[in-house]
Design a protein around this motif. Sequence first.
Motif, PDB file in Angstrom:
ATOM      1  N   ARG A 200       0.719  -1.433   0.094  1.00  0.00           N
ATOM      2  CA  ARG A 200       0.151   0.056  -0.066  1.00  0.00           C
ATOM      3  C   ARG A 200       0.793   1.471   0.149  1.00  0.00           C
ATOM      4  N   ILE A 201       1.950   1.282   0.838  1.00  0.00           N
ATOM      5  CA  ILE A 201       2.847   2.578   0.721  1.00  0.00           C
ATOM      6  C   ILE A 201       3.270   2.711  -0.432  1.00  0.00           C
ATOM      7  N   LEU A 202       3.896   1.613  -1.336  1.00  0.00           N
ATOM      8  CA  LEU A 202       4.452   1.784  -2.788  1.00  0.00           C
ATOM      9  C   LEU A 202       3.612   2.074  -3.506  1.00  0.00           C
ATOM     10  N   GLU A 203       2.218   1.777  -3.502  1.00  0.00           N
ATOM     11  CA  GLU A 203       1.031   2.198  -4.337  1.00  0.00           C
ATOM     12  C   GLU A 203       0.429   3.609  -4.107  1.00  0.00           C
ATOM     13  N   GLY A 204       1.186   3.978  -2.948  1.00  0.00           N
ATOM     14  CA  GLY A 204       0.487   5.512  -2.559  1.00  0.00           C
ATOM     15  C   GLY A 204      -0.811   5.476  -1.850  1.00  0.00           C
ATOM     16  N   ARG A 205      -1.374   4.301  -1.307  1.00  0.00           N
ATOM     17  CA  ARG A 205      -2.648   4.096  -0.670  1.00  0.00           C
ATOM     18  C   ARG A 205      -2.592   4.067   0.986  1.00  0.00           C
ATOM     19  N   PRO A 206      -3.699   4.389   1.534  1.00  0.00           N
ATOM     20  CA  PRO A 206      -3.460   4.370   3.082  1.00  0.00           C
ATOM     21  C   PRO A 206      -3.394   2.907   3.391  1.00  0.00           C
ATOM     22  N   ILE A 207      -2.726   2.879   4.937  1.00  0.00           N
ATOM     23  CA  ILE A 207      -2.666   1.574   5.447  1.00  0.00           C
ATOM     24  C   ILE A 207      -3.454   1.535   6.591  1.00  0.00           C
ATOM     25  N   ASP A 208      -4.150   0.323   6.966  1.00  0.00           N
ATOM     26  CA  ASP A 208      -4.858   0.020   8.033  1.00  0.00           C
ATOM     27  C   ASP A 208      -4.218  -0.215   9.243  1.00  0.00           C
ATOM     28  N   VAL A 209      -4.300   0.720  10.257  1.00  0.00           N
ATOM     29  CA  VAL A 209      -3.427   0.671  11.654  1.00  0.00           C
ATOM     30  C   VAL A 209      -4.264   0.452  12.514  1.00  0.00           C
ATOM     31  N   TYR A 210      -4.500  -0.954  13.372  1.00  0.00           N
ATOM     32  CA  TYR A 210      -5.281  -1.208  14.117  1.00  0.00           C
ATOM     33  C   TYR A 210      -5.073  -0.746  15.559  1.00  0.00           C
ATOM     34  N   ASN A 211      -5.977  -0.840  16.560  1.00  0.00           N
ATOM     35  CA  ASN A 211      -6.056  -0.222  17.850  1.00  0.00           C
ATOM     36  C   ASN A 211      -5.339   1.146  17.754  1.00  0.00           C
ATOM     37  N   HIS A 212      -5.470   1.842  16.673  1.00  0.00           N
ATOM     38  CA  HIS A 212      -4.897   3.282  16.551  1.00  0.00           C
ATOM     39  C   HIS A 212      -3.279   3.261  16.822  1.00  0.00           C
TER      40      HIS A 212
END
Length: 336
Positions: A200-212
């Motif tokens: 996702r980072i290489l594609e410029g998309r946001p990443i889901d980060v759990y428990n904030h």
Amino acid sequence: MKTALVTGSSGFIGYFVAEALLSQGWRVIGVDSMSDYYDVNLKQSRLDLLETHAEFVNVHGEVQEQGLLTALFAEHEPEIVIHLAAQAGVRYSLENPMSYFQTNLGGTLQLLEAARAHPPKHMLMASSSSAYGANTQMPYNENMQADHQMSLYAATKKSSENIAHSYAHLFSLPITMFRFFTVYGPWGRPDMAPHKFTSRILEGRPIDVYNHGDMRRDFTYVTDLVQAILLLVDAVPDHLTQQGQFDGDSLSPVAPYRVVNIGNSDTVPLLDFIKAIEDATDIKAEKNLMPMQPGDVPATWADASLLKSLTGYVPKTDVRDGVAQFVAWYRDYYKI
């Protein structure tokens, strides 16, 4: 020539284990179903590399298939067995629970029945740090009570430990169960965080980060893990002669059976792991902060002192170095 049977040989860890055994002169019987839980092309690429070795024998089949493993044990008489085949994934167990019972429990039972009929010198079987469940005292050590698993995946892993212990006791089968802690590295699974974050980072998309982002993991580099497994091959449990040999030993008093953590003996904040990926890709991640997911735990941390006592080995790969190697592999494999 010594013969080893490796289940899940086209999987992430199974590939590295089989490759390492072949490089040490073993003949390896690899069993894998090539399931479509994740990209079969990735599994096929691993298998293609293994099949360049003349002493690798590929068997396409499911470990839970009635009689398959018994026939392989009878034909090849493996000296050691490394059981890595499993339905993985915590979140997927909420969607497809039956596959966990069929593969993780049914496959383990088929393996133990095969070993009962044709006993190897040592069986090494994969469990998971998720077996520690709701424990909050850290680092986790192998003698902690582990009765409150948080996911069906974890429950099947702990159940497999219990079933294996009963077979070790009843039929004098030497068994080492190892509990893995968040394994990462080249050829890693696409459903795991390092792969998903990097893509996702290489594609410029946001990443889901759990428990904030308030999560910590004992990240273990795959070649460190494999080295530990290979060293454990010679650490055959024997409850009759080894009692009291090591402080904190998890050796059963009634069976040639032991549980061993394989971890990095450190706990890394998830946001630091993401920062290592950002540095390796030279791209700042856009983070989609989300609540904790069902079945997940906020932290893991291994006490790996028993592993050191048994083998002298201490995992050595720093997270930043390991992440850099994973990102380099990812760019190369996906031609980015």
